[in-house]
Design a protein around this motif. Structure first.
Motif, PDB file in Angstrom:
ATOM      1  N   VAL A  91       0.885  -1.148   0.087  1.00 22.43           N
ATOM      2  CA  VAL A  91      -0.005  -0.051  -0.088  1.00 22.43           C
ATOM      3  C   VAL A  91       1.009   1.236   0.047  1.00 22.43           C
ATOM      4  O   VAL A  91       0.789   2.269  -0.838  1.00 22.43           O
ATOM      5  N   ASN A  92       2.054   1.350   0.632  1.00 26.00           N
ATOM      6  CA  ASN A  92       2.795   2.458   0.832  1.00 26.00           C
ATOM      7  C   ASN A  92       3.594   2.618  -0.516  1.00 26.00           C
ATOM      8  O   ASN A  92       3.684   3.823  -1.026  1.00 26.00           O
ATOM      9  N   ASP A  93       4.254   1.654  -1.125  1.00 28.24           N
ATOM     10  CA  ASP A  93       4.762   1.578  -2.452  1.00 28.24           C
ATOM     11  C   ASP A  93       3.792   2.278  -3.452  1.00 28.24           C
ATOM     12  O   ASP A  93       3.856   2.871  -4.258  1.00 28.24           O
ATOM     13  N   LEU A  94       2.354   1.763  -3.334  1.00 31.41           N
ATOM     14  CA  LEU A  94       1.401   2.112  -4.413  1.00 31.41           C
ATOM     15  C   LEU A  94       1.022   3.577  -4.338  1.00 31.41           C
ATOM     16  O   LEU A  94       0.784   4.411  -5.137  1.00 31.41           O
ATOM     17  N   ASN A  95       0.896   4.077  -2.924  1.00 28.58           N
ATOM     18  CA  ASN A  95       0.613   5.491  -2.434  1.00 28.58           C
ATOM     19  C   ASN A  95       2.070   6.388  -3.091  1.00 28.58           C
ATOM     20  O   ASN A  95       1.656   7.338  -3.690  1.00 28.58           O
ATOM     21  N   VAL A  96       3.138   5.734  -3.173  1.00 27.73           N
ATOM     22  CA  VAL A  96       4.240   6.498  -3.614  1.00 27.73           C
ATOM     23  C   VAL A  96       4.147   6.724  -4.998  1.00 27.73           C
ATOM     24  O   VAL A  96       4.430   7.785  -5.818  1.00 27.73           O
ATOM     25  N   LEU A  97       3.842   5.553  -5.662  1.00 27.96           N
ATOM     26  CA  LEU A  97       3.642   5.411  -7.277  1.00 27.96           C
ATOM     27  C   LEU A  97       2.601   6.529  -7.613  1.00 27.96           C
ATOM     28  O   LEU A  97       2.633   7.121  -8.633  1.00 27.96           O
ATOM     29  N   LEU A  98       1.161   6.508  -6.850  1.00 30.04           N
ATOM     30  CA  LEU A  98       0.306   7.257  -6.977  1.00 30.04           C
ATOM     31  C   LEU A  98       0.614   8.754  -6.996  1.00 30.04           C
ATOM     32  O   LEU A  98       0.298   9.526  -7.747  1.00 30.04           O
ATOM     33  N   GLU A  99       1.350   9.040  -6.025  1.00 34.74           N
ATOM     34  CA  GLU A  99       1.968  10.477  -5.679  1.00 34.74           C
ATOM     35  C   GLU A  99       2.706  10.905  -6.974  1.00 34.74           C
ATOM     36  O   GLU A  99       2.685  12.100  -7.549  1.00 34.74           O
ATOM     37  N   ASN A 100       3.536   9.818  -7.384  1.00 34.69           N
ATOM     38  CA  ASN A 100       4.548  10.253  -8.579  1.00 34.69           C
ATOM     39  C   ASN A 100       3.922  10.282  -9.923  1.00 34.69           C
ATOM     40  O   ASN A 100       4.050  11.243 -10.570  1.00 34.69           O
ATOM     41  N   SER A 101       2.752   9.666  -9.991  1.00 36.85           N
ATOM     42  CA  SER A 101       1.862   9.647 -11.002  1.00 36.85           C
ATOM     43  C   SER A 101       1.000  11.001 -11.283  1.00 36.85           C
ATOM     44  O   SER A 101       1.003  11.675 -12.283  1.00 36.85           O
ATOM     45  N   GLU A 102       0.813  11.373  -9.992  1.00 37.90           N
ATOM     46  CA  GLU A 102       0.082  12.750 -10.030  1.00 37.90           C
ATOM     47  C   GLU A 102       0.894  13.816 -10.134  1.00 37.90           C
ATOM     48  O   GLU A 102       0.587  14.856 -11.017  1.00 37.90           O
ATOM     49  N   VAL A 103       2.098  13.722  -9.960  1.00 38.31           N
ATOM     50  CA  VAL A 103       3.289  14.616 -10.013  1.00 38.31           C
ATOM     51  C   VAL A 103       3.356  14.526 -11.436  1.00 38.31           C
ATOM     52  O   VAL A 103       3.388  15.741 -12.293  1.00 38.31           O
ATOM     53  N   ASP A 104       3.588  13.493 -12.108  1.00 39.36           N
ATOM     54  CA  ASP A 104       3.931  13.234 -13.696  1.00 39.36           C
ATOM     55  C   ASP A 104       2.752  13.909 -14.511  1.00 39.36           C
ATOM     56  O   ASP A 104       2.781  14.449 -15.300  1.00 39.36           O
ATOM     57  N   LEU A 105       1.609  13.575 -14.103  1.00 42.03           N
ATOM     58  CA  LEU A 105       0.178  13.999 -14.697  1.00 42.03           C
ATOM     59  C   LEU A 105       0.264  15.597 -14.654  1.00 42.03           C
ATOM     60  O   LEU A 105      -0.059  16.125 -15.690  1.00 42.03           O
ATOM     61  N   SER A 106       0.407  16.121 -13.437  1.00 43.07           N
ATOM     62  CA  SER A 106       0.355  17.649 -13.307  1.00 43.07           C
ATOM     63  C   SER A 106       1.391  18.162 -14.408  1.00 43.07           C
ATOM     64  O   SER A 106       1.407  19.314 -14.971  1.00 43.07           O
ATOM     65  N   GLN A 107       2.817  17.732 -14.450  1.00 46.25           N
ATOM     66  CA  GLN A 107       3.672  18.146 -15.227  1.00 46.25           C
ATOM     67  C   GLN A 107       3.160  17.926 -16.908  1.00 46.25           C
ATOM     68  O   GLN A 107       3.628  18.900 -17.537  1.00 46.25           O
ATOM     69  N   GLN A 108       2.458  16.837 -16.980  1.00 46.13           N
ATOM     70  CA  GLN A 108       2.083  16.668 -18.588  1.00 46.13           C
ATOM     71  C   GLN A 108       0.950  17.685 -18.848  1.00 46.13           C
ATOM     72  O   GLN A 108       1.105  18.360 -19.737  1.00 46.13           O
ATOM     73  N   LYS A 109       0.182  17.748 -17.878  1.00 46.04           N
ATOM     74  CA  LYS A 109      -0.879  18.943 -18.082  1.00 46.04           C
ATOM     75  C   LYS A 109      -0.310  20.516 -18.331  1.00 46.04           C
ATOM     76  O   LYS A 109      -0.795  20.948 -19.135  1.00 46.04           O
ATOM     77  N   ASN A 110       0.884  20.705 -17.369  1.00 42.55           N
ATOM     78  CA  ASN A 110       1.450  21.986 -17.848  1.00 42.55           C
ATOM     79  C   ASN A 110       2.007  21.843 -19.055  1.00 42.55           C
ATOM     80  O   ASN A 110       2.123  23.044 -20.006  1.00 42.55           O
ATOM     81  N   GLN A 111       2.752  20.883 -19.348  1.00 44.02           N
ATOM     82  CA  GLN A 111       3.374  20.869 -20.778  1.00 44.02           C
ATOM     83  C   GLN A 111       2.289  20.798 -21.795  1.00 44.02           C
ATOM     84  O   GLN A 111       2.635  21.645 -22.860  1.00 44.02           O
ATOM     85  N   ASN A 112       1.436  20.130 -21.663  1.00 43.19           N
ATOM     86  CA  ASN A 112       0.026  20.337 -22.837  1.00 43.19           C
ATOM     87  C   ASN A 112      -0.491  21.660 -23.065  1.00 43.19           C
ATOM     88  O   ASN A 112      -0.525  22.137 -24.094  1.00 43.19           O
ATOM     89  N   GLN A 113      -0.528  22.207 -21.702  1.00 49.38           N
ATOM     90  CA  GLN A 113      -0.986  23.657 -21.695  1.00 49.38           C
ATOM     91  C   GLN A 113      -0.042  24.648 -22.551  1.00 49.38           C
ATOM     92  O   GLN A 113      -0.369  25.458 -23.338  1.00 49.38           O
ATOM     93  N   SER A 114       1.356  24.539 -21.998  1.00 47.19           N
ATOM     94  CA  SER A 114       2.337  25.076 -22.528  1.00 47.19           C
ATOM     95  C   SER A 114       2.481  25.022 -24.203  1.00 47.19           C
ATOM     96  O   SER A 114       2.441  25.947 -25.247  1.00 47.19           O
ATOM     97  N   LEU A 115       2.212  23.691 -24.658  1.00 43.27           N
ATOM     98  CA  LEU A 115       2.254  23.273 -26.172  1.00 43.27           C
ATOM     99  C   LEU A 115       1.001  23.952 -26.775  1.00 43.27           C
ATOM    100  O   LEU A 115       0.997  24.267 -27.836  1.00 43.27           O
ATOM    101  N   ALA A 116      -0.135  23.747 -26.008  1.00 42.34           N
ATOM    102  CA  ALA A 116      -1.437  24.390 -26.594  1.00 42.34           C
ATOM    103  C   ALA A 116      -1.221  25.948 -26.889  1.00 42.34           C
ATOM    104  O   ALA A 116      -1.602  26.431 -27.781  1.00 42.34           O
ATOM    105  N   MET A 117      -0.499  26.706 -25.974  1.00 42.53           N
ATOM    106  CA  MET A 117      -0.687  27.998 -26.053  1.00 42.53           C
ATOM    107  C   MET A 117       0.390  28.233 -27.108  1.00 42.53           C
ATOM    108  O   MET A 117       0.400  29.076 -27.879  1.00 42.53           O
ATOM    109  N   GLU A 118       1.683  27.747 -27.164  1.00 45.31           N
ATOM    110  CA  GLU A 118       2.447  27.728 -28.212  1.00 45.31           C
ATOM    111  C   GLU A 118       2.016  27.543 -29.626  1.00 45.31           C
ATOM    112  O   GLU A 118       2.089  28.307 -30.692  1.00 45.31           O
ATOM    113  N   LEU A 119       1.139  26.311 -29.841  1.00 43.40           N
ATOM    114  CA  LEU A 119       0.266  26.254 -31.082  1.00 43.40           C
ATOM    115  C   LEU A 119      -0.581  27.364 -31.384  1.00 43.40           C
ATOM    116  O   LEU A 119      -0.672  27.563 -32.370  1.00 43.40           O
TER     117      LEU A 119
END
Length: 134
Positions: free
Chosen positions: A95-123
């Protein structure tokens, strides 16, 4: 006369001795009956005590067997508890390992959203620039 008197005395003495002997026999007979009754009572008590002792031995053997069975079951239960405790610890780690993975996935997802927004603005900027050139 004197002979008769002595004879009467002897007869009286014989009667007294006979009565005394009869009383002694009755006392002895009564004493023997009393003794026999006591012996019979003691023998009965002895038999009852021996039966009680035999029953107690059987009960003790039964209780020892039940105690040994309970100890075996307790040992098995303790082994099950140790196994369950180990499983719980392992699952807590998962459970602890899965929580760490979830937190990392949420950070990655947030970074991906920011990158997508940045690319959308650039586009949007590039699209606006190319539209103005036409």
């Amino acid at each position: 006369n004197q002979l008769k008197s002595e004879n009467d005395c002897l007869i009286e003495k014989v009667r007294e001795l006979t009565t005394h002997l009869q009383l002694k026999e009755e006392i002895q007979s009564s004493s023997q009956l009393n003794h026999d009754a006591k012996v019979n009572g003691l023998l009965k008590n002895l038999d009852e005590s021996q039966n009680d002792a035999s029953n107690s031995k059987s009960l003790i053997a039964d209780l020892i067997s039940k105690l040994e069975t309970a100890e075996d079951l307790l040992g098995e239960a303790n082994a099950d508890i140790r196994s369950l405790s180990h499983d719980r610890s392992r699952m807590e780690k998962q459970v602890n390992d899965l929580n760490v993975l979830l937190e990392n996935s949420e950070v990655d997802l947030s970074q991906q959203k920011n990158q997508n927004q940045s690319l959308a603005m650039e586009l949007a900027c590039v699209t606006a620039s190319t539209s103005g050139l036409r």
